[in-house]
Design a protein around this motif. Structure first.
Motif, PDB file in Angstrom:
ATOM      1  N   THR A  21      25.589   0.943 -12.407  1.00  0.00           N
ATOM      2  CA  THR A  21      24.326   1.640 -12.602  1.00  0.00           C
ATOM      3  C   THR A  21      23.513   1.612 -11.318  1.00  0.00           C
ATOM      4  OG1 THR A  21      23.309  -0.398 -13.413  1.00  0.00           O
ATOM      5  CG2 THR A  21      24.238   1.084 -15.064  1.00  0.00           C
ATOM      6  N   ASP A  22      22.589   2.525 -11.201  1.00  0.00           N
ATOM      7  CA  ASP A  22      21.706   2.541 -10.030  1.00  0.00           C
ATOM      8  C   ASP A  22      20.625   1.514 -10.203  1.00  0.00           C
ATOM      9  OD1 ASP A  22      23.007   4.538  -8.617  1.00  0.00           O
ATOM     10  OD2 ASP A  22      22.016   6.121  -9.767  1.00  0.00           O
ATOM     11  N   PRO A  23      20.222   0.822  -9.219  1.00  0.00           N
ATOM     12  CA  PRO A  23      20.664   0.929  -7.825  1.00  0.00           C
ATOM     13  C   PRO A  23      21.814  -0.003  -7.492  1.00  0.00           C
ATOM     14  CG  PRO A  23      18.785  -0.513  -7.923  1.00  0.00           C
ATOM     15  CD  PRO A  23      19.061  -0.074  -9.343  1.00  0.00           C
ATOM     16  N   GLY A  24      22.410  -0.677  -8.440  1.00  0.00           N
ATOM     17  CA  GLY A  24      23.472  -1.630  -8.161  1.00  0.00           C
ATOM     18  C   GLY A  24      22.918  -3.029  -8.003  1.00  0.00           C
ATOM     19  N   SER A  25      23.687  -3.896  -7.397  1.00  0.00           N
ATOM     20  CA  SER A  25      23.287  -5.293  -7.217  1.00  0.00           C
ATOM     21  C   SER A  25      22.065  -5.402  -6.317  1.00  0.00           C
ATOM     22  CB  SER A  25      24.424  -6.082  -6.567  1.00  0.00           C
ATOM     23  OG  SER A  25      25.585  -5.951  -7.316  1.00  0.00           O
ATOM     24  N   PRO A  26      21.181  -6.354  -6.598  1.00  0.00           N
ATOM     25  CA  PRO A  26      20.010  -6.534  -5.747  1.00  0.00           C
ATOM     26  C   PRO A  26      20.392  -7.021  -4.350  1.00  0.00           C
ATOM     27  CG  PRO A  26      19.838  -7.866  -7.763  1.00  0.00           C
ATOM     28  CD  PRO A  26      21.192  -7.257  -7.736  1.00  0.00           C
ATOM     29  N   ALA A  27      19.603  -6.662  -3.361  1.00  0.00           N
ATOM     30  CA  ALA A  27      19.817  -7.156  -2.000  1.00  0.00           C
ATOM     31  C   ALA A  27      19.795  -8.680  -2.025  1.00  0.00           C
ATOM     32  CB  ALA A  27      18.738  -6.618  -1.072  1.00  0.00           C
ATOM     33  N   GLY A  28      20.696  -9.281  -1.294  1.00  0.00           N
ATOM     34  CA  GLY A  28      20.753 -10.736  -1.213  1.00  0.00           C
ATOM     35  C   GLY A  28      21.511 -11.417  -2.339  1.00  0.00           C
ATOM     36  N   ASP A  29      22.002 -10.662  -3.329  1.00  0.00           N
ATOM     37  CA  ASP A  29      22.756 -11.259  -4.433  1.00  0.00           C
ATOM     38  C   ASP A  29      24.235 -11.300  -4.053  1.00  0.00           C
ATOM     39  OD1 ASP A  29      23.951 -12.103  -6.750  1.00  0.00           O
ATOM     40  OD2 ASP A  29      23.315 -10.402  -7.968  1.00  0.00           O
ATOM     41  N   TYR A  30      24.666 -12.444  -3.525  1.00  0.00           N
ATOM     42  CA  TYR A  30      26.046 -12.613  -3.094  1.00  0.00           C
ATOM     43  C   TYR A  30      26.768 -13.647  -3.954  1.00  0.00           C
ATOM     44  CZ  TYR A  30      23.504 -10.780   0.939  1.00  0.00           C
ATOM     45  OH  TYR A  30      22.680 -10.055   1.748  1.00  0.00           O
ATOM     46  N   LEU A  31      26.185 -14.015  -5.069  1.00  0.00           N
ATOM     47  CA  LEU A  31      26.720 -15.052  -5.938  1.00  0.00           C
ATOM     48  C   LEU A  31      28.158 -14.743  -6.353  1.00  0.00           C
ATOM     49  CD1 LEU A  31      26.001 -17.672  -7.431  1.00  0.00           C
ATOM     50  CD2 LEU A  31      25.376 -16.261  -9.391  1.00  0.00           C
ATOM     51  N   ASP A  47      21.111  -1.266   5.196  1.00  0.00           N
ATOM     52  CA  ASP A  47      20.069  -0.418   4.620  1.00  0.00           C
ATOM     53  C   ASP A  47      20.715   0.558   3.641  1.00  0.00           C
ATOM     54  OD1 ASP A  47      17.981   1.269   4.001  1.00  0.00           O
ATOM     55  OD2 ASP A  47      17.429   1.678   6.082  1.00  0.00           O
ATOM     56  N   GLY A  48      20.414   0.405   2.370  1.00  0.00           N
ATOM     57  CA  GLY A  48      20.984   1.258   1.332  1.00  0.00           C
ATOM     58  C   GLY A  48      20.614   2.720   1.465  1.00  0.00           C
ATOM     59  N   ASP A  49      19.569   3.022   2.241  1.00  0.00           N
ATOM     60  CA  ASP A  49      19.173   4.416   2.422  1.00  0.00           C
ATOM     61  C   ASP A  49      20.150   5.208   3.279  1.00  0.00           C
ATOM     62  OD1 ASP A  49      16.950   4.194   0.837  1.00  0.00           O
ATOM     63  OD2 ASP A  49      15.597   3.741   2.494  1.00  0.00           O
ATOM     64  N   GLN A  57      26.560  11.604   3.033  1.00  0.00           N
ATOM     65  CA  GLN A  57      26.489  11.952   1.619  1.00  0.00           C
ATOM     66  C   GLN A  57      27.828  12.273   0.982  1.00  0.00           C
ATOM     67  OE1 GLN A  57      23.430  14.878   1.088  1.00  0.00           O
ATOM     68  NE2 GLN A  57      21.828  13.433   1.633  1.00  0.00           N
ATOM     69  N   CYS A  58      28.810  12.674   1.744  1.00  0.00           N
ATOM     70  CA  CYS A  58      30.109  13.037   1.166  1.00  0.00           C
ATOM     71  C   CYS A  58      31.201  12.023   1.477  1.00  0.00           C
ATOM     72  CB  CYS A  58      30.533  14.415   1.654  1.00  0.00           C
ATOM     73  SG  CYS A  58      29.468  15.719   1.013  1.00  0.00           S
ATOM     74  N   ILE A  59      30.836  10.870   2.021  1.00  0.00           N
ATOM     75  CA  ILE A  59      31.835   9.851   2.300  1.00  0.00           C
ATOM     76  C   ILE A  59      32.232   9.200   0.976  1.00  0.00           C
ATOM     77  CG2 ILE A  59      32.266   7.630   3.409  1.00  0.00           C
ATOM     78  CD1 ILE A  59      30.376   8.476   5.631  1.00  0.00           C
ATOM     79  N   GLY A 140      34.634  -0.520   4.278  1.00  0.00           N
ATOM     80  CA  GLY A 140      33.594  -0.058   3.373  1.00  0.00           C
ATOM     81  C   GLY A 140      32.828  -1.238   2.829  1.00  0.00           C
ATOM     82  N   TYR A 141      32.391  -1.138   1.586  1.00  0.00           N
ATOM     83  CA  TYR A 141      31.664  -2.270   1.009  1.00  0.00           C
ATOM     84  C   TYR A 141      32.204  -2.649  -0.360  1.00  0.00           C
ATOM     85  CZ  TYR A 141      28.733   1.481  -0.975  1.00  0.00           C
ATOM     86  OH  TYR A 141      28.270   2.607  -1.600  1.00  0.00           O
ATOM     87  N   LEU A 142      32.064  -3.959  -0.654  1.00  0.00           N
ATOM     88  CA  LEU A 142      32.492  -4.508  -1.942  1.00  0.00           C
ATOM     89  C   LEU A 142      31.435  -4.270  -3.009  1.00  0.00           C
ATOM     90  CD1 LEU A 142      33.867  -7.963  -0.781  1.00  0.00           C
ATOM     91  CD2 LEU A 142      35.200  -6.071  -1.686  1.00  0.00           C
ATOM     92  N   ARG A 143      30.187  -4.338  -2.594  1.00  0.00           N
ATOM     93  CA  ARG A 143      29.072  -4.119  -3.513  1.00  0.00           C
ATOM     94  C   ARG A 143      28.066  -3.206  -2.830  1.00  0.00           C
ATOM     95  NH1 ARG A 143      27.121  -9.650  -6.176  1.00  0.00           N
ATOM     96  NH2 ARG A 143      26.675  -8.325  -7.952  1.00  0.00           N
ATOM     97  N   ARG A 144      27.246  -2.548  -3.643  1.00  0.00           N
ATOM     98  CA  ARG A 144      26.276  -1.617  -3.087  1.00  0.00           C
ATOM     99  C   ARG A 144      25.036  -2.307  -2.538  1.00  0.00           C
ATOM    100  NH1 ARG A 144      25.270   2.780  -7.465  1.00  0.00           N
ATOM    101  NH2 ARG A 144      25.468   1.003  -8.834  1.00  0.00           N
ATOM    102  N   ASN A 145      25.137  -3.592  -2.248  1.00  0.00           N
ATOM    103  CA  ASN A 145      24.030  -4.283  -1.593  1.00  0.00           C
ATOM    104  C   ASN A 145      24.427  -4.711  -0.183  1.00  0.00           C
ATOM    105  OD1 ASN A 145      25.740  -6.382  -2.152  1.00  0.00           O
ATOM    106  ND2 ASN A 145      24.243  -7.624  -3.245  1.00  0.00           N
ATOM    107  N   GLY A 146      25.474  -4.094   0.358  1.00  0.00           N
ATOM    108  CA  GLY A 146      25.836  -4.297   1.747  1.00  0.00           C
ATOM    109  C   GLY A 146      26.955  -5.271   2.025  1.00  0.00           C
ATOM    110  N   ILE A 147      27.537  -5.918   1.023  1.00  0.00           N
ATOM    111  CA  ILE A 147      28.656  -6.820   1.283  1.00  0.00           C
ATOM    112  C   ILE A 147      29.856  -5.964   1.689  1.00  0.00           C
ATOM    113  CG2 ILE A 147      30.240  -8.537   0.355  1.00  0.00           C
ATOM    114  CD1 ILE A 147      28.038  -9.386  -1.557  1.00  0.00           C
TER     115      ILE A 147
END
Length: 179
Positions: A21-31, A47-49, A57-59, A140-147
């Motif tokens: 779901t949007d926006p995904g995991s919170p920033a800093g949540d690496y548990l 930066d999620g933006d 946008q199409c990646i 790429g990333y494992l989670r939408r919070n930048g991991i």
């Protein structure tokens, strides 16, 4: 040989709803994710933006993230024209686009071969479990919070049928960002 997973499969959102779901995991949540200091620094400065920038946008998502698909997966086959045996499974409906899982014993390509969003996947049956090994994946990333994960990541998946439910277990390994 195990079961034939061909057909349409509807996703259940009972285990990883936050990731879907949007926006995904919170920033800093690496548990629970075994990241190293480099991964933490990259995630903390992500930066999620970036996904709102026109060039991004199409990646598509890479294979490591993409099985968190929209609502359904379609699994089809490529049959060997001579024997009629299944040479590969095609998984479609993910955020990556179609993934080919080669079942004909071919080796993974050289380390210098191109990396793609879907990577290069081979499958073998271990009893009734389909074990899928994927390499040559674009970073790429494992989670939408930048991991993040690097292009050296390796993905191992196990596909099992339990009654009428298809269960997918995934393990991502990365010598660059994961411990």
């Amino acid at each position: 040989m195990g079961f034939n997973p061909s057909g349409m499969w509807t996703a259940m959102y009972h285990e990883d709803e936050l990731e879907r779901t949007d926006p995904g995991s919170p920033a800093g949540d690496y548990l629970g994710i075994p990241i190293n200091d480099d991964a933490r620094l990259r995630a903390d400065t992500w930066d999620g933006d970036i996904v709102s920038v026109l060039q991004h946008q199409c990646i598509p998502h890479s294979a490591v993230y993409a099985m968190r698909a929209p609502s359904a997966l379609k699994i089809g086959t490529i049959n060997d024209p001579g024997s009629g045996e299944i040479a590969a499974f095609i998984i479609d409906g993910t955020y990556t686009g179609p993934r080919t899982i080669w079942m004909d014993g071919r080796p993974h390509p050289s380390q210098f071969a191109p990396h793609t969003w879907a990577g290069f996947s081979t499958g073998v049956w271990e009893g009734d479990t389909l074990r899928i090994e994927t390499t040559h994946i674009k970073s790429g990333y494992l989670r939408r919070n930048g991991i993040a994960f690097s292009d050296q990541a390796r993905l191992t998946e196990f596909l099992d049928l339990h009654d009428k439910s298809l269960t997918l277990t995934r393990i991502a390994e990365d010598p660059v960002y994961l411990t």
